[in-house]
Write a protein that holds these residues in place. Structure first.
Motif, PDB file in Angstrom:
ATOM      1  N   ASP A  91       0.835  -1.209   0.000  1.00 47.11           N
ATOM      2  CA  ASP A  91       0.000   0.000   0.000  1.00 47.11           C
ATOM      3  C   ASP A  91       0.867   1.254   0.000  1.00 47.11           C
ATOM      4  OD1 ASP A  91      -2.289  -1.427  -0.017  1.00 47.11           O
ATOM      5  OD2 ASP A  91      -2.895  -1.007   2.042  1.00 47.11           O
ATOM      6  N   THR A  94       2.272   1.879  -3.322  1.00 45.57           N
ATOM      7  CA  THR A  94       1.239   2.419  -4.213  1.00 45.57           C
ATOM      8  C   THR A  94       1.038   3.907  -3.948  1.00 45.57           C
ATOM      9  OG1 THR A  94       0.131   0.296  -4.094  1.00 45.57           O
ATOM     10  CG2 THR A  94      -1.138   2.097  -5.017  1.00 45.57           C
ATOM     11  N   VAL A  95       0.887   4.263  -2.655  1.00 49.43           N
ATOM     12  CA  VAL A  95       0.671   5.685  -2.336  1.00 49.43           C
ATOM     13  C   VAL A  95       1.832   6.533  -2.834  1.00 49.43           C
ATOM     14  CG1 VAL A  95       0.428   7.381  -0.495  1.00 49.43           C
ATOM     15  CG2 VAL A  95      -0.699   5.214  -0.296  1.00 49.43           C
ATOM     16  N   ILE A  98       1.860   6.855  -6.603  1.00 51.28           N
ATOM     17  CA  ILE A  98       0.795   7.720  -7.128  1.00 51.28           C
ATOM     18  C   ILE A  98       1.120   9.172  -6.827  1.00 51.28           C
ATOM     19  CG2 ILE A  98      -1.646   8.340  -6.978  1.00 51.28           C
ATOM     20  CD1 ILE A  98      -2.359   5.520  -6.449  1.00 51.28           C
ATOM     21  N   ARG A 152      -7.689   0.169 -11.468  1.00 54.74           N
ATOM     22  CA  ARG A 152      -7.534   1.119 -10.351  1.00 54.74           C
ATOM     23  C   ARG A 152      -8.891   1.539  -9.791  1.00 54.74           C
ATOM     24  NH1 ARG A 152      -2.510   0.911  -9.821  1.00 54.74           N
ATOM     25  NH2 ARG A 152      -1.150   1.132 -11.608  1.00 54.74           N
ATOM     26  N   GLN A 155     -10.104  -1.113  -7.687  1.00 52.50           N
ATOM     27  CA  GLN A 155      -9.435  -1.057  -6.386  1.00 52.50           C
ATOM     28  C   GLN A 155     -10.139  -0.066  -5.455  1.00 52.50           C
ATOM     29  OE1 GLN A 155      -5.234  -1.176  -5.642  1.00 52.50           O
ATOM     30  NE2 GLN A 155      -6.308  -1.397  -3.698  1.00 52.50           N
ATOM     31  N   ASN A 159     -11.881  -1.144  -1.994  1.00 54.49           N
ATOM     32  CA  ASN A 159     -11.513  -0.534  -0.709  1.00 54.49           C
ATOM     33  C   ASN A 159     -12.752  -0.039   0.030  1.00 54.49           C
ATOM     34  OD1 ASN A 159      -8.848  -0.964  -1.246  1.00 54.49           O
ATOM     35  ND2 ASN A 159      -8.310   1.169  -1.603  1.00 54.49           N
ATOM     36  N   ARG A 207      -3.099   9.924   4.689  1.00 55.15           N
ATOM     37  CA  ARG A 207      -2.373   8.666   4.872  1.00 55.15           C
ATOM     38  C   ARG A 207      -2.333   8.305   6.351  1.00 55.15           C
ATOM     39  NH1 ARG A 207       2.752  10.929   1.797  1.00 55.15           N
ATOM     40  NH2 ARG A 207       2.310  12.538   3.317  1.00 55.15           N
ATOM     41  N   LEU A 224      -4.283   3.316   4.846  1.00 57.02           N
ATOM     42  CA  LEU A 224      -3.865   3.898   3.567  1.00 57.02           C
ATOM     43  C   LEU A 224      -4.936   3.780   2.485  1.00 57.02           C
ATOM     44  CD1 LEU A 224      -0.200   2.576   3.473  1.00 57.02           C
ATOM     45  CD2 LEU A 224      -0.896   4.947   3.668  1.00 57.02           C
ATOM     46  N   ILE A 228      -5.397   6.100  -0.889  1.00 61.23           N
ATOM     47  CA  ILE A 228      -5.229   5.547  -2.244  1.00 61.23           C
ATOM     48  C   ILE A 228      -6.468   5.869  -3.095  1.00 61.23           C
ATOM     49  CG2 ILE A 228      -5.042   3.385  -3.570  1.00 61.23           C
ATOM     50  CD1 ILE A 228      -3.234   2.310  -1.327  1.00 61.23           C
ATOM     51  N   CYS A 229      -7.655   5.674  -2.518  1.00 60.81           N
ATOM     52  CA  CYS A 229      -8.906   5.990  -3.242  1.00 60.81           C
ATOM     53  C   CYS A 229      -8.903   7.434  -3.705  1.00 60.81           C
ATOM     54  CB  CYS A 229     -10.122   5.789  -2.339  1.00 60.81           C
ATOM     55  SG  CYS A 229     -10.466   4.085  -1.971  1.00 60.81           S
ATOM     56  N   HIS A 231      -6.464   9.532  -4.225  1.00 59.94           N
ATOM     57  CA  HIS A 231      -5.502   9.804  -5.288  1.00 59.94           C
ATOM     58  C   HIS A 231      -5.961   9.251  -6.633  1.00 59.94           C
ATOM     59  CE1 HIS A 231      -2.346  11.790  -3.200  1.00 59.94           C
ATOM     60  NE2 HIS A 231      -2.291  10.859  -2.272  1.00 59.94           N
TER      61      HIS A 231
END
Ligand code: ADP
Length: 269
Positions: A91, A94-95, A98, A152, A155, A159, A207, A224, A228-229, A231
């Motif tokens: 995660d 990924t953050v 991005i 994405r 994802q 989430n 975050r 996280l 992530i969502c 972003h």
């Protein structure tokens, strides 16, 4: 006197610079503060599963290894902790990717309903464990075409739905509601779970932010998912919003532009 006084012009310009600097300094200080908080959080989050795994191994070395049942139990716990650590690191990567703009979105046209059905299949087992009913509500059976990054966006919805299951009571529900507007489709993920206190609502997408309540802290997670969502949706030119009431439930929503080309009836044959 019509002519502008050059001195006062310069003075006001200097004042502008001074103000700008102050603003910039404040911004830099804020960023430095965020960076410190981020590092403190990250260290804490990484340490938790590491310490847990270490504890299980030490207990095994201390003699627990001799009893087959106990040994298996501790080995399973250690494996679970390492799995959390792995998810956390993934995660985190990924953050940061991005945020650094290193992840490119692969836009393609697809039917949003197909994607949601895909999500529902994926979360089925998790939902069954808590006897939570996860459903999709759509206006009709017509396809809803959007131009987005399939994986994405999936994802994002996973989430949100998984949170709806995690932060819910047994026998609760999670509904994915698609509402078709003129140019957009609104996606709502609604649950009747524990809800989110008002004071936490605007920090939720940061975050590592997790609501400081025993019931939510008990749930495994990196804090996280929502960052992530946020972003991913930003990269789709849209924002995520939240409506929630404690003990009643939460609804997370975002809009997507409908894809024009396929929407046109001429293209159907
Ligand atoms: P994680 O679930 O890994 O902690 P998230 O970023 O997905 O991280 O969520 C952040 C926090 O927001 C959670 O820890 C939880 O406190 C709260 N939260 C998220 N979704 C919900 C929900 N549907 N209902 C209640 N609380 C939620």
């Amino acid at each position: 006197q019509k002519e502008k006084n050059p001195i006062s012009g310069i003075k006001s310009q200097i004042k502008n610079y001074a103000e700008m600097k102050e603003e910039e300094i404040a911004q830099l200080k804020q960023m430095e503060q965020y960076r410190k908080e981020f590092l403190a959080n990250i260290s804490h989050e990484l340490k938790t599963p590491i310490f847990a795994t270490q504890g299980f191994i030490l207990t095994l070395l201390d003699g627990a290894i001799d009893d087959k049942k106990v040994r298996d139990r501790f080995l399973k716990k250690a494996a679970k902790s390492l799995n959390s650590l792995n998810i956390l690191v993934e995660d985190l990567l990924t953050v940061s990717k991005i945020e650094a703009g290193e992840i490119s979105m692969e836009f393609e046209e697809f039917d949003l309903q197909v994607m949601i059905v895909d999500v529902l299949e994926q979360v089925e087992q998790k939902a069954e464990k808590k006897n939570i009913l996860v459903t999709l509500e759509v206006p009709n059976d017509d396809p809803i075409y959007v131009d987005a990054d399939y994986n994405r966006l999936k994802q994002v919805v996973i989430n949100l739905v998984v949170n709806g299951i995690k932060y819910n009571n047994k026998n609760g529900f999670v509904k994915v509601i698609l509402q078709v507007n003129e140019d957009t489709v609104s996606v709502h993920v609604k649950d009747n779970g524990i809800g989110i206190p008002l004071e936490d609502q605007n920090r939720l997408f940061e975050r590592f932010y997790r609501v400081e309540k025993s019931r939510t802290k008990k749930q495994g997670g990196s804090g996280l998912g929502l960052a992530i969502c946020k972003h991913i949706l930003e990269r789709h030119d849209t924002v995520i919003t939240l409506e929630s009431e404690e003990e009643k439930g939460s609804t997370f929503s975002f809009d997507l532009k409908l894809s024009k080309e396929v929407d046109n009836e001429d293209s159907e044959f």
